[in-house]
Scaffold this motif. Structure first.
Motif, PDB file in Angstrom:
ATOM      1  N   ALA A  25       0.841  -1.203   0.000  1.00 29.81           N
ATOM      2  CA  ALA A  25       0.000   0.000   0.000  1.00 29.81           C
ATOM      3  C   ALA A  25       0.871   1.247   0.000  1.00 29.81           C
ATOM      4  CB  ALA A  25      -0.941  -0.008   1.206  1.00 29.81           C
ATOM      5  N   GLU A  26       1.941   1.229   0.780  1.00 29.73           N
ATOM      6  CA  GLU A  26       2.842   2.381   0.816  1.00 29.73           C
ATOM      7  C   GLU A  26       3.554   2.569  -0.519  1.00 29.73           C
ATOM      8  OE1 GLU A  26       6.495   3.977   3.519  1.00 29.73           O
ATOM      9  OE2 GLU A  26       4.681   3.287   4.536  1.00 29.73           O
ATOM     10  N   LYS A  27       3.958   1.478  -1.156  1.00 27.78           N
ATOM     11  CA  LYS A  27       4.583   1.581  -2.478  1.00 27.78           C
ATOM     12  C   LYS A  27       3.597   2.148  -3.493  1.00 27.78           C
ATOM     13  CE  LYS A  27       7.965  -2.079  -1.946  1.00 27.78           C
ATOM     14  NZ  LYS A  27       8.303  -3.464  -2.277  1.00 27.78           N
ATOM     15  N   MET A  28       2.337   1.735  -3.381  1.00 24.70           N
ATOM     16  CA  MET A  28       1.318   2.215  -4.312  1.00 24.70           C
ATOM     17  C   MET A  28       1.080   3.717  -4.144  1.00 24.70           C
ATOM     18  SD  MET A  28      -2.509   0.728  -4.755  1.00 24.70           S
ATOM     19  CE  MET A  28      -3.559   1.228  -6.105  1.00 24.70           C
ATOM     20  N   ILE A  29       0.992   4.166  -2.906  1.00 27.79           N
ATOM     21  CA  ILE A  29       0.702   5.586  -2.682  1.00 27.79           C
ATOM     22  C   ILE A  29       1.878   6.481  -3.065  1.00 27.79           C
ATOM     23  CG2 ILE A  29       1.384   5.823  -0.252  1.00 27.79           C
ATOM     24  CD1 ILE A  29      -1.236   7.436   0.115  1.00 27.79           C
ATOM     25  N   THR A  30       3.081   5.932  -3.040  1.00 27.96           N
ATOM     26  CA  THR A  30       4.268   6.738  -3.366  1.00 27.96           C
ATOM     27  C   THR A  30       4.815   6.433  -4.756  1.00 27.96           C
ATOM     28  OG1 THR A  30       5.738   5.119  -2.318  1.00 27.96           O
ATOM     29  CG2 THR A  30       4.945   6.944  -0.936  1.00 27.96           C
ATOM     30  N   ALA A  31       4.047   5.740  -5.568  1.00 24.40           N
ATOM     31  CA  ALA A  31       4.530   5.287  -6.879  1.00 24.40           C
ATOM     32  C   ALA A  31       5.041   6.422  -7.756  1.00 24.40           C
ATOM     33  CB  ALA A  31       3.435   4.516  -7.603  1.00 24.40           C
ATOM     34  N   ASN A  32       4.444   7.594  -7.677  1.00 22.90           N
ATOM     35  CA  ASN A  32       4.851   8.711  -8.533  1.00 22.90           C
ATOM     36  C   ASN A  32       5.805   9.678  -7.846  1.00 22.90           C
ATOM     37  OD1 ASN A  32       3.267   7.837 -10.724  1.00 22.90           O
ATOM     38  ND2 ASN A  32       1.447   8.709  -9.771  1.00 22.90           N
ATOM     39  N   LEU A  33       6.381   9.266  -6.729  1.00 25.77           N
ATOM     40  CA  LEU A  33       7.283  10.131  -5.971  1.00 25.77           C
ATOM     41  C   LEU A  33       8.695   9.563  -5.989  1.00 25.77           C
ATOM     42  CD1 LEU A  33       5.043  10.723  -2.818  1.00 25.77           C
ATOM     43  CD2 LEU A  33       5.202  12.151  -4.864  1.00 25.77           C
ATOM     44  N   ASN A  34       9.683  10.459  -6.008  1.00 28.72           N
ATOM     45  CA  ASN A  34      11.059   9.994  -5.864  1.00 28.72           C
ATOM     46  C   ASN A  34      11.419   9.961  -4.372  1.00 28.72           C
ATOM     47  OD1 ASN A  34      12.026  12.595  -5.021  1.00 28.72           O
ATOM     48  ND2 ASN A  34      12.225  13.223  -7.171  1.00 28.72           N
ATOM     49  N   MET A  35      12.622   9.524  -4.066  1.00 27.88           N
ATOM     50  CA  MET A  35      13.027   9.357  -2.664  1.00 27.88           C
ATOM     51  C   MET A  35      12.983  10.680  -1.904  1.00 27.88           C
ATOM     52  SD  MET A  35      13.325   6.186  -2.358  1.00 27.88           S
ATOM     53  CE  MET A  35      14.191   5.813  -0.872  1.00 27.88           C
ATOM     54  N   GLN A  36      13.400  11.771  -2.543  1.00 26.59           N
ATOM     55  CA  GLN A  36      13.368  13.067  -1.869  1.00 26.59           C
ATOM     56  C   GLN A  36      11.938  13.514  -1.628  1.00 26.59           C
ATOM     57  OE1 GLN A  36      16.104  14.834  -0.589  1.00 26.59           O
ATOM     58  NE2 GLN A  36      14.383  15.800   0.455  1.00 26.59           N
ATOM     59  N   ASP A  37      11.056  13.287  -2.608  1.00 26.32           N
ATOM     60  CA  ASP A  37       9.641  13.617  -2.430  1.00 26.32           C
ATOM     61  C   ASP A  37       9.055  12.861  -1.231  1.00 26.32           C
ATOM     62  OD1 ASP A  37       9.601  15.240  -4.707  1.00 26.32           O
ATOM     63  OD2 ASP A  37       8.776  13.654  -5.999  1.00 26.32           O
ATOM     64  N   ILE A  38       9.402  11.583  -1.124  1.00 28.40           N
ATOM     65  CA  ILE A  38       8.890  10.760  -0.026  1.00 28.40           C
ATOM     66  C   ILE A  38       9.399  11.285   1.312  1.00 28.40           C
ATOM     67  CG2 ILE A  38       8.924   8.445   1.019  1.00 28.40           C
ATOM     68  CD1 ILE A  38       9.015   7.363  -1.924  1.00 28.40           C
ATOM     69  N   ALA A  39      10.691  11.608   1.381  1.00 26.18           N
ATOM     70  CA  ALA A  39      11.264  12.146   2.620  1.00 26.18           C
ATOM     71  C   ALA A  39      10.609  13.478   2.982  1.00 26.18           C
ATOM     72  CB  ALA A  39      12.777  12.310   2.478  1.00 26.18           C
ATOM     73  N   ASP A  40      10.409  14.333   1.986  1.00 27.54           N
ATOM     74  CA  ASP A  40       9.761  15.629   2.232  1.00 27.54           C
ATOM     75  C   ASP A  40       8.321  15.438   2.690  1.00 27.54           C
ATOM     76  OD1 ASP A  40      12.078  16.951   1.451  1.00 27.54           O
ATOM     77  OD2 ASP A  40      11.337  17.429  -0.564  1.00 27.54           O
ATOM     78  N   LEU A  41       7.597  14.533   2.043  1.00 30.76           N
ATOM     79  CA  LEU A  41       6.206  14.271   2.411  1.00 30.76           C
ATOM     80  C   LEU A  41       6.108  13.759   3.850  1.00 30.76           C
ATOM     81  CD1 LEU A  41       3.236  14.137   1.550  1.00 30.76           C
ATOM     82  CD2 LEU A  41       3.693  11.827   0.688  1.00 30.76           C
ATOM     83  N   LYS A  42       6.968  12.824   4.216  1.00 37.71           N
ATOM     84  CA  LYS A  42       6.963  12.305   5.591  1.00 37.71           C
ATOM     85  C   LYS A  42       7.257  13.408   6.604  1.00 37.71           C
ATOM     86  CE  LYS A  42       8.137   7.473   4.779  1.00 37.71           C
ATOM     87  NZ  LYS A  42       9.122   6.406   5.035  1.00 37.71           N
ATOM     88  N   ARG A  43       8.228  14.248   6.278  1.00 40.00           N
ATOM     89  CA  ARG A  43       8.584  15.343   7.184  1.00 40.00           C
ATOM     90  C   ARG A  43       7.420  16.312   7.343  1.00 40.00           C
ATOM     91  NH1 ARG A  43      10.133  20.283   6.232  1.00 40.00           N
ATOM     92  NH2 ARG A  43      10.470  19.899   4.019  1.00 40.00           N
TER      93      ARG A  43
END
Length: 162
Positions: A124-142
């Motif tokens: 589910a987490e991979k699906m929700i972040t499918a269109n994000l790069n690693m920096q996007d994911i880190a920024d989103l979590k923050r």
């Protein structure tokens, strides 16, 4: 077209500029729920999964601490914990030293359910972040951690006025 700038800024998907943050957060929540439902087939919610994860870390947890860690309020927690207890995933006992306090533990069935759900939750987490790069994911979590009050906001109010 409205001349009221407050209405324009609150408009969902406004075509000529910024759109409402509340609208975007709501849409992200809908997408999160969709991803969870597509990947997790156990019938448990993300909150119920969070409860199992916290209890895997804590072993025994009072209901208030469990709510703080898993992110639910007292009314929701009472209902969800009761339901999970009735389905055999949790044990709930009254604390012998404080009769108002409920202690929650995970049963063997709860552990088995958690083990089953881990890969599904990761999907589910991979699906929700499918269109994000690693920096996007880190920024989103923050940023979501800040919005949710899970970490102290950095003192950047002077740099980023509202």
């Amino acid at each position: 077209m409205s001349q009221n700038p407050d209405l324009i800024l609150a408009a969902p998907l406004w075509p000529h500029g910024d759109c409402s943050l509340m609208h975007l957060v709501r849409r992200a929540g809908q997408h999160s729920t969709f991803c969870w439902s597509q990947c997790v087939d156990t019938g448990l919610s993300a909150v119920q999964y969070a409860i199992l994860v916290v209890l895997a870390e804590e072993t025994v947890c009072d209901q208030q601490t469990l709510g703080n860690r898993a992110g639910f309020d007292k009314a929701t927690g009472t209902y969800v914990i009761d339901r999970m207890s009735k389905s055999g995933l949790l044990n709930v006992e009254t604390d012998a030293t404080n009769r108002r306090r409920k202690l929650v533990t995970m049963t063997a069935e709860g552990e088995a359910m958690l083990n089953l759900m881990v890969e599904q939750a990761k999907s589910a987490e991979k699906m929700i972040t499918a269109n994000l790069n690693m920096q996007d994911i880190a920024d989103l979590k923050r940023l979501l951690s800040k919005l949710g009050g899970l970490q102290e906001p950095e003192d950047d109010a002077a740099n980023n006025p509202r």
